[in-house]
Design a protein around this motif. Structure first.
Motif, PDB file in Angstrom:
ATOM      1  N   SER A  38       0.833  -1.195   0.000  1.00 52.18           N
ATOM      2  CA  SER A  38       0.000   0.000   0.000  1.00 52.18           C
ATOM      3  C   SER A  38       0.874   1.255   0.000  1.00 52.18           C
ATOM      4  CB  SER A  38      -0.921  -0.008   1.224  1.00 52.18           C
ATOM      5  OG  SER A  38      -1.743   1.119   1.240  1.00 52.18           O
ATOM      6  N   GLY A  39       1.958   1.206   0.736  1.00 53.32           N
ATOM      7  CA  GLY A  39       2.889   2.330   0.757  1.00 53.32           C
ATOM      8  C   GLY A  39       3.628   2.494  -0.562  1.00 53.32           C
ATOM      9  N   LYS A  40       4.043   1.382  -1.159  1.00 52.22           N
ATOM     10  CA  LYS A  40       4.790   1.437  -2.423  1.00 52.22           C
ATOM     11  C   LYS A  40       3.930   1.936  -3.578  1.00 52.22           C
ATOM     12  CE  LYS A  40       8.195  -2.203  -1.612  1.00 52.22           C
ATOM     13  NZ  LYS A  40       8.668  -3.527  -2.040  1.00 52.22           N
ATOM     14  N   PHE A  41       2.707   1.420  -3.652  1.00 50.21           N
ATOM     15  CA  PHE A  41       1.844   1.742  -4.788  1.00 50.21           C
ATOM     16  C   PHE A  41       0.886   2.895  -4.506  1.00 50.21           C
ATOM     17  CE2 PHE A  41       3.204  -2.523  -5.896  1.00 50.21           C
ATOM     18  CZ  PHE A  41       3.438  -2.409  -7.247  1.00 50.21           C
TER      19      PHE A  41
ATOM     20  N   ASP B  74       5.851  -7.700  -3.327  1.00 43.96           N
ATOM     21  CA  ASP B  74       6.568  -6.810  -2.423  1.00 43.96           C
ATOM     22  C   ASP B  74       8.060  -6.757  -2.753  1.00 43.96           C
ATOM     23  OD1 ASP B  74       6.392  -5.032  -0.132  1.00 43.96           O
ATOM     24  OD2 ASP B  74       7.602  -6.519   0.924  1.00 43.96           O
ATOM     25  N   GLY B  75       8.533  -7.753  -3.496  1.00 47.45           N
ATOM     26  CA  GLY B  75       9.930  -7.776  -3.905  1.00 47.45           C
ATOM     27  C   GLY B  75      10.269  -6.735  -4.960  1.00 47.45           C
ATOM     28  N   LEU B  76       9.255  -6.104  -5.537  1.00 43.00           N
ATOM     29  CA  LEU B  76       9.510  -5.052  -6.525  1.00 43.00           C
ATOM     30  C   LEU B  76      10.201  -3.869  -5.861  1.00 43.00           C
ATOM     31  CD1 LEU B  76       6.102  -4.879  -8.439  1.00 43.00           C
ATOM     32  CD2 LEU B  76       8.252  -5.806  -9.289  1.00 43.00           C
ATOM     33  N   LYS B  77      11.076  -3.269  -6.565  1.00 42.07           N
ATOM     34  CA  LYS B  77      11.746  -2.069  -6.052  1.00 42.07           C
ATOM     35  C   LYS B  77      10.710  -0.950  -5.933  1.00 42.07           C
ATOM     36  CE  LYS B  77      16.332  -3.141  -7.121  1.00 42.07           C
ATOM     37  NZ  LYS B  77      16.779  -3.891  -6.026  1.00 42.07           N
ATOM     38  N   ALA B  78      10.874  -0.114  -4.935  1.00 37.14           N
ATOM     39  CA  ALA B  78       9.922   0.969  -4.676  1.00 37.14           C
ATOM     40  C   ALA B  78       9.802   1.915  -5.865  1.00 37.14           C
ATOM     41  CB  ALA B  78      10.318   1.737  -3.421  1.00 37.14           C
ATOM     42  N   ASP B  79      10.904   2.181  -6.556  1.00 32.81           N
ATOM     43  CA  ASP B  79      10.822   3.113  -7.687  1.00 32.81           C
ATOM     44  C   ASP B  79      10.049   2.493  -8.852  1.00 32.81           C
ATOM     45  OD1 ASP B  79      12.906   1.313  -8.094  1.00 32.81           O
ATOM     46  OD2 ASP B  79      14.175   2.742  -9.157  1.00 32.81           O
ATOM     47  N   ALA B  80      10.157   1.179  -9.035  1.00 32.39           N
ATOM     48  CA  ALA B  80       9.381   0.506 -10.087  1.00 32.39           C
ATOM     49  C   ALA B  80       7.893   0.543  -9.737  1.00 32.39           C
ATOM     50  CB  ALA B  80       9.844  -0.933 -10.259  1.00 32.39           C
ATOM     51  N   ALA B  81       7.575   0.356  -8.469  1.00 32.16           N
ATOM     52  CA  ALA B  81       6.184   0.392  -8.027  1.00 32.16           C
ATOM     53  C   ALA B  81       5.596   1.791  -8.192  1.00 32.16           C
ATOM     54  CB  ALA B  81       6.086  -0.055  -6.569  1.00 32.16           C
ATOM     55  N   ALA B  82       6.406   2.806  -7.964  1.00 30.83           N
ATOM     56  CA  ALA B  82       5.922   4.180  -8.056  1.00 30.83           C
ATOM     57  C   ALA B  82       5.564   4.570  -9.488  1.00 30.83           C
ATOM     58  CB  ALA B  82       6.964   5.145  -7.499  1.00 30.83           C
TER      59      ALA B  82
ATOM     60  N   SER C 109       3.924   2.673 -11.623  1.00 27.82           N
ATOM     61  CA  SER C 109       2.735   1.991 -12.138  1.00 27.82           C
ATOM     62  C   SER C 109       1.714   1.801 -11.017  1.00 27.82           C
ATOM     63  CB  SER C 109       3.115   0.635 -12.733  1.00 27.82           C
ATOM     64  OG  SER C 109       3.570  -0.238 -11.717  1.00 27.82           O
ATOM     65  N   THR C 110       0.541   1.363 -11.423  1.00 28.44           N
ATOM     66  CA  THR C 110      -0.485   1.014 -10.440  1.00 28.44           C
ATOM     67  C   THR C 110      -0.300  -0.444 -10.054  1.00 28.44           C
ATOM     68  OG1 THR C 110      -2.057   0.265 -12.115  1.00 28.44           O
ATOM     69  CG2 THR C 110      -2.120   2.613 -11.511  1.00 28.44           C
ATOM     70  N   TYR C 111      -0.904  -0.829  -8.955  1.00 25.44           N
ATOM     71  CA  TYR C 111      -0.827  -2.230  -8.551  1.00 25.44           C
ATOM     72  C   TYR C 111      -1.493  -3.121  -9.600  1.00 25.44           C
ATOM     73  CZ  TYR C 111      -0.744  -6.405  -5.675  1.00 25.44           C
ATOM     74  OH  TYR C 111      -0.495  -7.680  -5.214  1.00 25.44           O
ATOM     75  N   LYS C 112      -2.570  -2.628 -10.175  1.00 26.36           N
ATOM     76  CA  LYS C 112      -3.267  -3.388 -11.214  1.00 26.36           C
ATOM     77  C   LYS C 112      -2.335  -3.675 -12.388  1.00 26.36           C
ATOM     78  CE  LYS C 112      -7.298  -3.202 -14.255  1.00 26.36           C
ATOM     79  NZ  LYS C 112      -8.456  -2.407 -14.673  1.00 26.36           N
ATOM     80  N   ASP C 113      -1.581  -2.669 -12.821  1.00 20.81           N
ATOM     81  CA  ASP C 113      -0.634  -2.868 -13.920  1.00 20.81           C
ATOM     82  C   ASP C 113       0.469  -3.842 -13.528  1.00 20.81           C
ATOM     83  OD1 ASP C 113      -2.066  -1.078 -15.458  1.00 20.81           O
ATOM     84  OD2 ASP C 113      -0.710   0.604 -15.084  1.00 20.81           O
ATOM     85  N   ALA C 114       0.975  -3.689 -12.307  1.00 21.31           N
ATOM     86  CA  ALA C 114       2.068  -4.548 -11.852  1.00 21.31           C
ATOM     87  C   ALA C 114       1.624  -5.999 -11.711  1.00 21.31           C
ATOM     88  CB  ALA C 114       2.614  -4.022 -10.523  1.00 21.31           C
TER      89      ALA C 114
END
Length: 118
Positions: free
Chosen positions: A55-58, A93-101, A103-108
């Motif tokens: 939730s924090g990442k995305f 959750d293993g995704l890097k924070a910058d990669a998560a930022a 895109s949306t969680y739906k896209d990821a």
């Protein structure tokens, strides 16, 4: 007249009622139920931590992340991939924070599904 007077308090109580149990469950508990895990199991606490992190990442609500995660599990199961919500959350959750930022969680999670079902 008397039947109405007797029924009025019952109707009032029914209108107030008790809260819907599904609405009082946390997103982690809802995922646990989908995975046939007792809501007091230690894995629920792990899911809760992962949901908080994601939730924090995305920058999306935990309910949204839980919903998309559950849908992803359904898709994977239909494709013959054995997994559960805890594993998916951990992988996401293993995704890097910058990669998560970016895109949306739906896209990821959609990208995750494409990788897992190849």
């Amino acid at each position: 007249m008397k039947p109405f007077l007797l029924a009025a308090p019952l109707l009032l109580l029914a209108a107030c009622g008790t809260p819907d149990p599904a609405k009082t469950l946390t997103p982690a508990q809802k995922l646990a139920i989908v995975d046939h895990i007792d809501t007091t199991d230690q894995r629920v606490a792990q899911m809760d931590k992962l949901l908080q992190s994601l939730s924090g990442k995305f920058k999306e609500p935990q309910d949204t992340i839980a919903e998309y995660t559950s849908r992803a599990e359904d898709v994977l199961r239909e494709k013959g991939v054995v997994t559960d919500n805890l594993e998916i959350l951990g992988n996401m959750d293993g995704l890097k924070a910058d990669a998560a930022a970016m895109s949306t969680y739906k896209d990821a999670i959609t990208m995750y599904l494409m990788i897992r079902t190849k």
